[in-house]
Design a protein around this motif. Structure first.
Motif, short mmCIF file in Angstrom:
data_model
loop_
_atom_site.label_atom_id
_atom_site.label_comp_id
_atom_site.label_asym_id
_atom_site.label_seq_id
_atom_site.Cartn_x
_atom_site.Cartn_y
_atom_site.Cartn_z
N PRO A 88 2.10 11.20 5.53
CA PRO A 88 2.89 9.97 5.51
C PRO A 88 2.54 9.05 6.67
O PRO A 88 2.03 9.50 7.70
CB PRO A 88 4.34 10.47 5.65
CG PRO A 88 4.27 11.85 6.17
CD PRO A 88 2.89 12.39 5.88
N GLN A 89 2.82 7.75 6.48
CA GLN A 89 2.55 6.78 7.54
C GLN A 89 3.41 7.09 8.76
O GLN A 89 2.94 7.02 9.88
CB GLN A 89 2.84 5.35 7.02
CG GLN A 89 2.49 4.27 8.03
CD GLN A 89 2.49 2.89 7.40
OE1 GLN A 89 2.90 2.68 6.26
NE2 GLN A 89 2.03 1.91 8.16
N LYS B 269 0.83 -1.22 0.00
CA LYS B 269 0.00 0.00 0.00
C LYS B 269 0.86 1.27 0.00
O LYS B 269 0.67 2.15 -0.84
CB LYS B 269 -0.94 0.00 1.22
CG LYS B 269 -1.87 -1.19 1.29
CD LYS B 269 -2.75 -1.17 2.51
CE LYS B 269 -2.02 -1.20 3.83
NZ LYS B 269 -1.30 -2.47 4.11
N THR B 270 1.79 1.33 0.96
CA THR B 270 2.64 2.52 1.05
C THR B 270 3.52 2.65 -0.18
O THR B 270 3.73 3.75 -0.70
CB THR B 270 3.49 2.47 2.35
OG1 THR B 270 2.59 2.49 3.47
CG2 THR B 270 4.43 3.66 2.45
N THR B 271 3.99 1.54 -0.68
CA THR B 271 4.83 1.58 -1.89
C THR B 271 4.05 2.13 -3.08
O THR B 271 4.55 2.95 -3.86
CB THR B 271 5.36 0.15 -2.20
OG1 THR B 271 6.03 -0.34 -1.05
CG2 THR B 271 6.30 0.15 -3.40
N ILE C 29 1.40 4.13 -2.89
CA ILE C 29 1.15 5.54 -2.60
C ILE C 29 2.39 6.39 -2.92
O ILE C 29 2.30 7.44 -3.55
CB ILE C 29 0.77 5.71 -1.11
CG1 ILE C 29 -0.69 5.30 -0.90
CG2 ILE C 29 1.02 7.11 -0.62
CD1 ILE C 29 -1.10 5.32 0.54
N LYS C 30 3.54 5.89 -2.47
CA LYS C 30 4.77 6.65 -2.71
C LYS C 30 5.10 6.72 -4.20
O LYS C 30 5.75 7.66 -4.65
CB LYS C 30 5.94 6.03 -1.93
CG LYS C 30 5.84 6.32 -0.44
CD LYS C 30 7.11 5.85 0.26
CE LYS C 30 7.11 6.29 1.72
NZ LYS C 30 8.25 5.71 2.45
N ASP D 298 -1.83 8.14 4.54
CA ASP D 298 -1.32 6.80 4.86
C ASP D 298 -1.51 6.56 6.37
O ASP D 298 -0.75 7.07 7.18
CB ASP D 298 0.15 6.69 4.45
CG ASP D 298 0.58 5.24 4.23
OD1 ASP D 298 -0.18 4.33 4.61
OD2 ASP D 298 1.69 5.03 3.67
N GLU D 299 -2.51 5.79 6.70
CA GLU D 299 -2.88 5.48 8.09
C GLU D 299 -3.06 6.74 8.94
O GLU D 299 -2.39 6.94 9.95
CB GLU D 299 -1.88 4.51 8.69
CG GLU D 299 -1.90 3.22 7.87
CD GLU D 299 -1.41 2.00 8.62
OE1 GLU D 299 -1.37 2.03 9.85
OE2 GLU D 299 -1.11 1.01 7.95
N THR E 204 -5.22 4.77 3.50
CA THR E 204 -4.96 3.40 3.94
C THR E 204 -5.30 3.31 5.41
O THR E 204 -5.10 4.25 6.17
CB THR E 204 -3.49 2.97 3.75
OG1 THR E 204 -2.71 3.59 4.77
CG2 THR E 204 -2.95 3.34 2.40
N TYR F 138 -0.38 15.22 1.25
CA TYR F 138 0.06 13.89 1.65
C TYR F 138 0.29 13.80 3.15
O TYR F 138 0.98 14.65 3.71
CB TYR F 138 1.35 13.57 0.89
CG TYR F 138 2.10 12.34 1.34
CD1 TYR F 138 1.46 11.11 1.47
CD2 TYR F 138 3.47 12.40 1.59
CE1 TYR F 138 2.16 9.98 1.86
CE2 TYR F 138 4.18 11.27 1.98
CZ TYR F 138 3.53 10.06 2.11
OH TYR F 138 4.23 8.95 2.49
#
Ligand SMILES: Nc1ncnc2c1ncn2[C@@H]1O[C@H](COP(=O)(O)OP(=O)(O)OP(=O)(O)O)[C@@H](O)[C@H]1O
Ligand SMILES: [Mg+2]
Length: 236
Positions: free
Chosen positions: A79-80, A40-42, A44-45, A151-152, A182, A77
């Motif tokens: 970030p997680q 997921k994060t990959t 998004i990034k 992201d979270e 996410t 954005y």
């Protein structure tokens, strides 16, 4: 609004994204779900240009983002893991981000919403986890841009902050924003998401409404439907 085709990304021998095809229309809240490490994060990034794909194409608002930077101005954005210098004060951080983005910011109502005014002179290193996350939410929502990538975002939020946050999300959705989130909290998905995008081992397993997901898996709740879907995908 966001088009992804045949996106591949490996970290050394770890093939993380295995040919992602995804079309995200403008407007609405999209929950990006999937187990830890599913990519997921990959993904998004990759949309943000922070990770360069090995293969595939990404378009934001109709434009190919390869080696482009200007489109990032359209994105907010969260970030997680946000890692800002701990010796900065909350108000210094907000000022710094506004200066960096060179966009008009509307942070005052957000500081009010999340009850952060008493913390403005406090150093980031001294904030509780939830308060730090509220600061991150302010940094993300203070700019008026068409796309939000979160992201979270619910990590560490107390019930009251969560209520405020959901209200904020709905308000932005009603303005026509495209919001990608996410999360691992299914009740949150149930309450706010218009669509679910499910990732498993670097592939899209499902994209569609919650009703569609529940109908396919003849389930009454998202948690069980997702569990069934994951099992089906692994068995396949
Ligand atoms: N910079 C990196 N270098 C090496 N491996 C990475 C890097 N970033 C991610 N990975 C690996 O890629 C895989 C997918 O990670 P990713 O962070 O995209 O998962 P995720 O779906 O966001 O998980 P989570 O729910 O835990 O946030 C994992 O195996 C992870 O270890
Ligand atoms: Mg992640």
């Amino acid at each position: 609004m966001i088009q992804i085709s045949n996106l591949h990304k490996s970290f050394k021998k770890n093939h993380v994204l295995k040919g992602i095809d995804l079309d995200i229309d403008a407007g609405g809240i999209y929950a990006i779900l999937g187990p830890n490490g599913s990519g997921k994060t990959t993904m998004i990034k990759s949309i943000l240009g922070m990770i360069i794909p090995d293969e595939g194409n990404l378009k934001v608002d109709g434009e190919d983002i390869h080696k482009q930077f200007a489109y990032r101005q359209k994105l907010n954005y969260l970030p997680q893991i946000a890692d800002f210098p701990g010796n900065l004060k909350v108000n210094e951080l907000i000022r710094m981000i506004i200066d960096l983005r060179e966009q008009t910011a509307n942070h005052e109502p957000l500081l009010e919403t999340f009850g952060l005014n008493p913390y403005l002179e406090q150093k980031l290193s001294t904030l509780s986890g939830g308060s730090a996350q509220k600061v991150n939410l302010v940094l993300t929502f203070m700019f008026d841009n068409p796309i939000y990538i979160l992201d979270e975002p619910t990590t560490g939020l107390d019930p009251n902050a969560l209520i405020q946050f959901k209200g904020l999300l709905r308000k932005e959705r009603d303005k026509g924003k495209t919001i990608l989130i996410t999360t691992h909290i299914m009740s949150f998905v149930d309450e706010v998401a218009d669509e679910i995008i499910y990732l498993l081992e670097g592939r899209i397993g499902f994209k569609g409404s919650i009703d569609k997901l529940l109908a396919i898996y003849e389930s009454e709740d998202i948690e069980h439907a997702i569990a069934d879907m994951a099992k089906n995908m692994i068995d396949a």
